[in-house]
Design an enzyme around this catalytic site. Structure first.
Site, PDB file in Angstrom:
ATOM      1  N   ARG A   1       0.879  -1.232   0.015  1.00 43.22           N
ATOM      2  CA  ARG A   1      -0.067   0.175  -0.082  1.00 43.22           C
ATOM      3  C   ARG A   1       0.848   1.307   0.218  1.00 43.22           C
ATOM      4  O   ARG A   1       0.326   2.089  -0.873  1.00 43.22           O
ATOM      5  CB  ARG A   1      -1.012   0.206   1.394  1.00 43.22           C
ATOM      6  CG  ARG A   1      -2.070  -1.175   0.977  1.00 43.22           C
ATOM      7  CD  ARG A   1      -3.186  -1.091   1.870  1.00 43.22           C
ATOM      8  NE  ARG A   1      -3.817   0.330   1.486  1.00 43.22           N
ATOM      9  CZ  ARG A   1      -4.333   1.154   2.654  1.00 43.22           C
ATOM     10  NH1 ARG A   1      -4.403   0.512   3.674  1.00 43.22           N
ATOM     11  NH2 ARG A   1      -4.972   2.262   2.273  1.00 43.22           N
TER      12      ARG A   1
ATOM     13  N   ASP B   1      -2.515   8.011   3.695  1.00 47.65           N
ATOM     14  CA  ASP B   1      -1.578   8.395   2.567  1.00 47.65           C
ATOM     15  C   ASP B   1      -1.082   9.738   2.836  1.00 47.65           C
ATOM     16  O   ASP B   1      -1.529  10.379   3.688  1.00 47.65           O
ATOM     17  CB  ASP B   1      -2.583   8.223   0.986  1.00 47.65           C
ATOM     18  CG  ASP B   1      -3.818   9.351   1.037  1.00 47.65           C
ATOM     19  OD1 ASP B   1      -3.482  10.634   1.455  1.00 47.65           O
ATOM     20  OD2 ASP B   1      -4.700   8.781   0.814  1.00 47.65           O
TER      21      ASP B   1
ATOM     22  N   HIS C   1      -4.987   8.504  12.253  1.00 49.39           N
ATOM     23  CA  HIS C   1      -4.752   7.114  11.978  1.00 49.39           C
ATOM     24  C   HIS C   1      -3.532   6.734  11.517  1.00 49.39           C
ATOM     25  O   HIS C   1      -3.024   5.638  10.918  1.00 49.39           O
ATOM     26  CB  HIS C   1      -5.932   6.381  10.926  1.00 49.39           C
ATOM     27  CG  HIS C   1      -7.179   6.319  11.434  1.00 49.39           C
ATOM     28  ND1 HIS C   1      -8.498   5.963  10.640  1.00 49.39           N
ATOM     29  CD2 HIS C   1      -7.800   6.499  12.726  1.00 49.39           C
ATOM     30  CE1 HIS C   1      -9.358   5.990  11.279  1.00 49.39           C
ATOM     31  NE2 HIS C   1      -9.199   6.461  12.646  1.00 49.39           N
TER      32      HIS C   1
ATOM     33  N   CYS D   1      10.313   1.671  21.773  1.00 54.64           N
ATOM     34  CA  CYS D   1      10.548   2.883  22.423  1.00 54.64           C
ATOM     35  C   CYS D   1       9.659   4.114  21.984  1.00 54.64           C
ATOM     36  O   CYS D   1       9.826   5.240  22.459  1.00 54.64           O
ATOM     37  CB  CYS D   1      11.850   3.316  22.271  1.00 54.64           C
ATOM     38  SG  CYS D   1      12.480   3.927  20.664  1.00 54.64           S
TER      39      CYS D   1
ATOM     40  N   THR E   1     -15.880   9.971   3.602  1.00 59.52           N
ATOM     41  CA  THR E   1     -15.953   9.034   4.563  1.00 59.52           C
ATOM     42  C   THR E   1     -17.417   8.239   4.998  1.00 59.52           C
ATOM     43  O   THR E   1     -18.291   8.983   4.785  1.00 59.52           O
ATOM     44  CB  THR E   1     -15.247   9.390   5.957  1.00 59.52           C
ATOM     45  OG1 THR E   1     -15.225   8.345   6.987  1.00 59.52           O
ATOM     46  CG2 THR E   1     -16.006  10.653   6.307  1.00 59.52           C
TER      47      THR E   1
END
Ligand code: APR
Length: 229
Positions: free
Chosen positions: A58, A93, A107, A118, A174
């Site tokens: 991706r 992206d 996200h 860490c 969305t």
């Protein structure tokens, strides 16, 4: 009402016309892959190679993609609007950035790598490998810097503050199927904002908006931006 602050939430639909598949449309990513196989911490623990291959593929697709008219229009709005324009994206992206906008990646993003040991972040290599050492702590604990199902999205405190003080909330491309992003419209409206949805079709949360326009992002977004500027 004067619109001083605009807050925009984007999802996969804004990048669809740049050739990046959405998740839940017919033929989308979740029709080809099982979320449980590639997008949970458990999947990464069980089969890290499969998960890394999925994100490497991706990332490569995104590397070649170009921003479209909708990304460019939002960058223009952010630069030229006399008030404040926040853009929060669920997308991993970097097409908003390539188009010239500054965005909050709730996200995560393909273009950074994260050390599971860490918490360090660094620019992701084109292909991440399982035992890549962290440049900060040296542990072989590299993982994609994406928020998997079951993990807490990034920047939620800042996003909460932004939603409290926005005059107009706009959701673009969305499906409204994934929380907490799907709940942002309620939070913004409870704080007194108007809400506009720009999406290819009705979404699961269309009734929560004051106005909803349907069509491709490359048409709807530039037209909306031109109307505002
Ligand atoms: N223009 C505008 N909207 C579009 C276009 C387009 N060209 N093409 C598709 N859409 C719309 C679809 O109708 C759909 O409502 O974009 C939406 C995409 O929905 P999803 O595939 O569910 O993507 P998204 O809402 O971003 O998913 C949210 O789910 O699995 C995850 O973490 C992933 O961030 C993602 C989250």
């Amino acid at each position: 009402m004067t619109i001083e602050t605009i807050t925009i939430l984007t999802g996969a639909g804004i990048s669809a016309e740049s050739g990046i598949a959405t998740f839940r449309d017919p033929g989308g990513i979740w029709a080809q892959y099982d979320i449980e196989d590639v997008a949970t911490p458990e999947a990464f623990a069980r089969n890290p190679e499969l998960v890394l291959d999925f994100y490497n593929m991706r990332r490569e697709k995104v590397r070649k993609a170009k921003p479209n008219a909708a990304h460019h229009a939002l960058a223009k709005l952010q630069k030229s609007y006399p008030g404040t324009v926040h853009i929060i994206t669920q997308n991993v992206d970097n097409l908003h950035e390539k188009g010239g906008a500054e965005v909050i990646h709730m996200h995560g993003a393909h273009h950074t790598a994260l050390c599971a040991a860490c918490g360090a972040r660094w620019p992701a290599p084109p292909a991440m490998a399982l035992h890549d050492p962290c440049p900060e702590c040296g542990q072989p604990a590299t993982r994609p810097d994406v928020v998997w199902f079951g993990e807490v999205p990034y920047h939620m405190d800042r996003i909460g503050e932004i939603l409290q003080s926005t005059d107009l909330f706009v959701s673009i491309g969305t499906s409204g199927a994934v929380y907490p992003a799907a709940g942002f419209v309620r939070l913004a409206r409870a704080a007194g904002a108007e809400a506009l949805e720009l999406n290819l079709e009705r979404s699961e949360i269309t009734p929560l908006f004051t106005e909803s326009r349907h069509g491709p992002a490359t048409e709807l977004v530039p037209a909306w931006v031109d109307g505002l500027l």
